[in-house]
Scaffold this active site. Structure first.
Site, short mmCIF file in Angstrom:
data_model
loop_
_atom_site.label_atom_id
_atom_site.label_comp_id
_atom_site.label_asym_id
_atom_site.label_seq_id
_atom_site.Cartn_x
_atom_site.Cartn_y
_atom_site.Cartn_z
N ARG A 41 11.91 -16.08 -17.39
CA ARG A 41 10.84 -15.31 -18.01
C ARG A 41 10.96 -15.40 -19.53
O ARG A 41 12.06 -15.57 -20.06
CB ARG A 41 10.89 -13.85 -17.56
CG ARG A 41 10.80 -13.66 -16.05
CD ARG A 41 11.01 -12.20 -15.68
NE ARG A 41 10.91 -11.97 -14.24
CZ ARG A 41 11.93 -11.99 -13.39
NH1 ARG A 41 13.15 -12.21 -13.86
NH2 ARG A 41 11.74 -11.77 -12.10
N LYS A 45 15.29 -8.65 -14.76
CA LYS A 45 14.74 -7.33 -14.46
C LYS A 45 15.78 -6.48 -13.75
O LYS A 45 16.56 -6.96 -12.95
CB LYS A 45 13.50 -7.47 -13.57
CG LYS A 45 12.28 -8.05 -14.29
CD LYS A 45 11.07 -8.04 -13.39
CE LYS A 45 9.82 -8.51 -14.12
NZ LYS A 45 8.62 -8.50 -13.24
N ARG A 91 6.75 -21.21 -15.99
CA ARG A 91 7.60 -20.66 -14.92
C ARG A 91 7.00 -21.01 -13.55
O ARG A 91 7.70 -21.46 -12.65
CB ARG A 91 7.71 -19.15 -15.10
CG ARG A 91 8.52 -18.41 -14.03
CD ARG A 91 8.66 -16.95 -14.48
NE ARG A 91 9.06 -16.06 -13.42
CZ ARG A 91 10.32 -15.85 -13.04
NH1 ARG A 91 11.30 -16.51 -13.62
NH2 ARG A 91 10.60 -14.98 -12.08
N HIS A 120 13.80 -13.53 -8.42
CA HIS A 120 12.90 -12.66 -7.65
C HIS A 120 13.71 -11.71 -6.78
O HIS A 120 14.68 -12.12 -6.12
CB HIS A 120 11.98 -13.49 -6.75
CG HIS A 120 10.92 -14.24 -7.48
ND1 HIS A 120 10.31 -15.37 -6.99
CD2 HIS A 120 10.35 -14.01 -8.70
CE1 HIS A 120 9.41 -15.80 -7.85
NE2 HIS A 120 9.42 -15.00 -8.89
N HIS A 131 4.57 -18.02 -18.74
CA HIS A 131 4.51 -17.69 -17.31
C HIS A 131 3.97 -18.88 -16.53
O HIS A 131 4.38 -19.13 -15.38
CB HIS A 131 3.64 -16.46 -17.08
CG HIS A 131 3.97 -15.73 -15.81
ND1 HIS A 131 5.24 -15.27 -15.53
CD2 HIS A 131 3.21 -15.41 -14.74
CE1 HIS A 131 5.25 -14.68 -14.34
NE2 HIS A 131 4.03 -14.77 -13.84
N TYR A 162 4.59 -19.41 -4.03
CA TYR A 162 4.57 -20.78 -4.53
C TYR A 162 4.37 -21.81 -3.43
O TYR A 162 3.92 -22.91 -3.69
CB TYR A 162 5.87 -21.07 -5.30
CG TYR A 162 6.02 -20.22 -6.53
CD1 TYR A 162 5.28 -20.47 -7.68
CD2 TYR A 162 6.88 -19.13 -6.54
CE1 TYR A 162 5.40 -19.68 -8.80
CE2 TYR A 162 7.00 -18.32 -7.67
CZ TYR A 162 6.26 -18.61 -8.78
OH TYR A 162 6.37 -17.81 -9.88
#
Length: 301
Positions: free
Chosen positions: A152, A176, A250, A273, A247, A282
């Site tokens: 990210r 995150k 990514r 993730h 993004h 994806y």
């Protein structure tokens, strides 16, 4: 109410370790909820008076005002998080958010670059860096590392010099929820980052640089807005490529990994993730691309 909101903010930032952006979004939703409840009830309405009817009334008003399903889903999540916290801390006697049904958000397929377009973007960045301008060297390293790792943009800007292991060709990323992961990168990214550190960074370094890997033109840590502009400019130099930012790179990295034979679990780990369901998006992208190629090339499509 203000004191409760302040306590909730500390919970999100310190105990949940959510990003500043997520904290702001949740607080904005909770404040909007409390304002709605106060406007629709008696003047002495309190947080303790929150119930399921009030939550549904708030979401109904949002829907009537034209809020998208994705927005409503996020606001429902914010309300649930708040009522669950308020129940655990004793502000509410029972959690009305447990019975609040969230609208299912539409999941849109991300726009991605083709592999040849991504290669052309990297070549454009390399061409710009040939004269040795420090900002151009930085920009090449930024796009190479973003595409090579799929990290990210905030994770990229948060990298320090010590987070890069050239011998193993990996970077240590804080993602995150303060989850740390190690992500590999290839030879082109290694060359670009080394050149930036050895030739470009030394020119821009200043009192505010500290150990930041990427720097802005004034010597401070590179901010995400500048990184987004860099990617837009580089991709914009490729004819026919979709207009995309970090993004999009990514998304492109994940799609190209899957098209090259990588399994979902590996891609999930690389991208950081929390759930495999996010990574599975994806696979839909790759199927859509295969269908488009089939329609364009098969004689009986």
């Amino acid at each position: 109410m203000a004191a409760v909101v302040d306590d909730f903010e500390r919970h999100l930032a310190l105990e949940r370790a959510l990003s500043p952006h997520t904290v702001r979004a949740y607080l904005g939703d909770v404040v909007a909820l409390l304002v709605h409840l106060a406007a629709g009830t008696a003047a002495d309405a309190t947080v303790e008076s929150i119930d399921l009817a009030g939550l549904r009334s708030w979401l109904g008003a949002q829907h009537a005002a034209g809020a998208e399903r994705t927005t409503l889903a996020r606001r429902t999540a914010a309300a649930r998080t708040f009522t669950a916290w308020a129940t655990r801390t004793g502000i509410l006697t029972e959690d009305p958010g447990l019975r609040l049904v969230a609208p299912k958000a539409h999941r849109t397929l991300p726009a991605v670059l083709r592999a040849d377009q991504a290669e052309a973007a990297m070549s454009a960045a390399e061409l710009g860096a040939r004269e040795g301008d420090p900002v151009a060297l930085r920009d090449q390293a930024v796009v190479e590392l973003l595409y090579a790792t799929g990290v990210r943009v905030a994770e990229l800007c948060g990298l320090d010099l010590d987070d890069v292991d050239y011998s193993q060709r990996v970077i240590r990323v804080l993602g995150k929820g303060s989850r740390e992961r190690v992500v590999p990168f290839g030879v082109p990214a290694e060359r670009a980052v080394r050149r930036w550190v050895e030739q470009g960074r030394t020119t821009l370094v200043g009192d505010r640089s500290h150990r930041a890997l990427f720097l802005g033109a004034r010597g401070g840590r590179l901010d995400t807005r500048t990184a987004r502009r860099v990617v837009h400019d580089v991709v914009g130099a490729v004819p026919g490529a979709v207009d995309t930012g970090p993004h999009g790179l990514r998304h492109s990295a994940a799609t190209h990994l899957l098209e090259g034979g990588a399994d979902l679990r590996t891609v999930q780990e690389l991208l950081g993730h929390a759930t495999l369901a996010t990574t599975q998006l994806y696979t839909h992208v790759t199927v859509e691309r295969l269908k488009a190629i089939h329609d364009r090339t098969h004689p009986r499509s």
